[in-house]
Scaffold this active site. Sequence first.
Site, short mmCIF file in Angstrom:
data_model
loop_
_atom_site.label_atom_id
_atom_site.label_comp_id
_atom_site.label_asym_id
_atom_site.label_seq_id
_atom_site.Cartn_x
_atom_site.Cartn_y
_atom_site.Cartn_z
N ARG A 1 3.15 -0.38 25.66
CA ARG A 1 2.59 0.36 24.52
C ARG A 1 2.80 1.88 24.65
O ARG A 1 3.08 2.56 23.68
CB ARG A 1 1.08 0.10 24.40
CG ARG A 1 0.76 -1.26 23.85
CD ARG A 1 -0.75 -1.36 23.56
NE ARG A 1 -1.14 -2.75 23.45
CZ ARG A 1 -0.90 -3.52 22.38
NH1 ARG A 1 -0.30 -3.03 21.33
NH2 ARG A 1 -1.27 -4.78 22.38
N ILE B 1 -1.40 -2.09 17.77
CA ILE B 1 -2.55 -1.39 18.35
C ILE B 1 -2.03 -0.14 19.03
O ILE B 1 -1.07 -0.21 19.82
CB ILE B 1 -3.30 -2.30 19.34
CG1 ILE B 1 -3.93 -3.46 18.56
CG2 ILE B 1 -4.35 -1.52 20.11
CD1 ILE B 1 -4.61 -4.49 19.43
N LEU C 1 -10.76 0.50 18.07
CA LEU C 1 -10.02 -0.22 17.02
C LEU C 1 -10.88 -0.53 15.79
O LEU C 1 -11.98 -1.07 15.92
CB LEU C 1 -9.47 -1.54 17.60
CG LEU C 1 -8.58 -2.35 16.66
CD1 LEU C 1 -7.26 -1.65 16.41
CD2 LEU C 1 -8.35 -3.75 17.21
N ASN D 1 0.83 -1.22 0.00
CA ASN D 1 0.00 0.00 0.00
C ASN D 1 0.86 1.26 0.00
O ASN D 1 0.56 2.24 -0.68
CB ASN D 1 -0.95 0.00 1.20
CG ASN D 1 -2.23 -0.75 0.90
OD1 ASN D 1 -3.06 -0.29 0.12
ND2 ASN D 1 -2.38 -1.93 1.49
N HIS E 1 -7.99 -0.79 6.01
CA HIS E 1 -8.32 -2.08 6.63
C HIS E 1 -8.92 -3.00 5.58
O HIS E 1 -9.77 -2.56 4.79
CB HIS E 1 -9.29 -1.87 7.80
CG HIS E 1 -9.59 -3.13 8.52
ND1 HIS E 1 -8.71 -3.69 9.44
CD2 HIS E 1 -10.63 -3.99 8.43
CE1 HIS E 1 -9.22 -4.82 9.90
NE2 HIS E 1 -10.38 -5.03 9.30
N GLU F 1 -7.39 -1.98 -2.61
CA GLU F 1 -6.74 -1.13 -1.60
C GLU F 1 -5.79 -0.16 -2.28
O GLU F 1 -5.72 1.03 -1.94
CB GLU F 1 -5.94 -1.99 -0.61
CG GLU F 1 -6.80 -2.89 0.28
CD GLU F 1 -5.98 -3.62 1.34
OE1 GLU F 1 -5.07 -3.02 1.93
OE2 GLU F 1 -6.27 -4.81 1.57
N ASN G 1 -6.15 5.12 8.31
CA ASN G 1 -5.81 3.70 8.22
C ASN G 1 -6.51 3.06 7.03
O ASN G 1 -7.56 3.52 6.60
CB ASN G 1 -6.26 2.99 9.51
CG ASN G 1 -5.87 1.53 9.54
OD1 ASN G 1 -4.75 1.17 9.16
ND2 ASN G 1 -6.78 0.68 9.97
C1 GAR Z 1 -3.13 -4.68 3.89
O1 GAR Z 1 -4.05 -5.61 3.38
C2 GAR Z 1 -3.80 -3.77 4.89
O2 GAR Z 1 -5.14 -3.47 4.58
C3 GAR Z 1 -3.73 -4.61 6.14
O3 GAR Z 1 -2.47 -5.21 6.11
C4 GAR Z 1 -2.07 -5.37 4.74
C5 GAR Z 1 -0.71 -4.74 4.58
O4 GAR Z 1 -0.19 -5.01 3.31
N1 GAR Z 1 -3.92 -3.82 7.32
C6 GAR Z 1 -4.54 -4.27 8.40
O5 GAR Z 1 -4.95 -5.40 8.52
C7 GAR Z 1 -4.68 -3.24 9.51
N2 GAR Z 1 -5.65 -3.66 10.47
P1 GAR Z 1 0.95 -4.09 2.69
O6 GAR Z 1 2.07 -4.03 3.75
O7 GAR Z 1 1.39 -4.81 1.46
O8 GAR Z 1 0.36 -2.74 2.43
#
Ligand code: GAR
Length: 213
Positions: A62, A89, A141, A15, A106, A171, A104
């Site tokens: 954290r 988190i 969250l 991403n 998701h 995405e 973010n």
């Molecule tokens: C992506 O699918 C993103 O939406 C997800 O992790 C992946 C990261 O891929 N994020 C979450 O699950 C956050 N809760 P990337 O490192 O190739 O972008």
Amino acid sequence: MNKSIVILISGRGSNMEALLKSRLPCRVAAVISNKADAEGLNIAQSHGIPTAVVSHRDHPDRVSFDTALAGVIDGFRPDFVILAGFMRILTEGFVNRYKGRLINIHPSLLPAYGGLDTHERALHDGVKIHGCTVHFVTPDLDHGPIIIQAAVPVLCHDTPQTLAKRVLHEEHRIYPQAIRWLCRNQIELNEDGRVILRHRKQVGHALISPSLE
Ligand code: GAR
């Protein structure tokens, strides 16, 4: 380009790469990872973007990790902090510090399937439509005002991997769009905390899955 962003990653960084390749109307001030071996760091460096690592393993809890992370982020003075596969988190204090500036992505159609293993859970439930969401981060969250979503059909032979691939493709399309709107001040939050897009005609097509005969 008077806005700037910092992107936080934990791993692959696809991403982040999609954002770097999208000619955004902002400067990418830095890419920061909580893992020194995140593949995305090499991609960022190959694009000439400064990188930093703040390892959660160097901090006992954290709050101290988030304080250290905020210190590094603030050194780059970004307008927006963009979570792109950042798998930590965050504390309420951190989220509130960047209120309205923390975004973010998701891999589900929120509010369905917050948390982990979103594709497995969607397949298990037999939903016919799944997708991804870009949203403002709030202390709750995987909640927070939704900016844009993309829906994809779930196909009968899908595995978590094939479904993930189809969702990830979307995405990479919606995240740059959301950041473009933000940096152009086209997004506003109404009094109910919902996102309004300024000067934007509402058009769209139904996604019906399986498709009609
Ligand atoms: C992506 O699918 C993103 O939406 C997800 O992790 C992946 C990261 O891929 N994020 C979450 O699950 C956050 N809760 P990337 O490192 O190739 O972008």
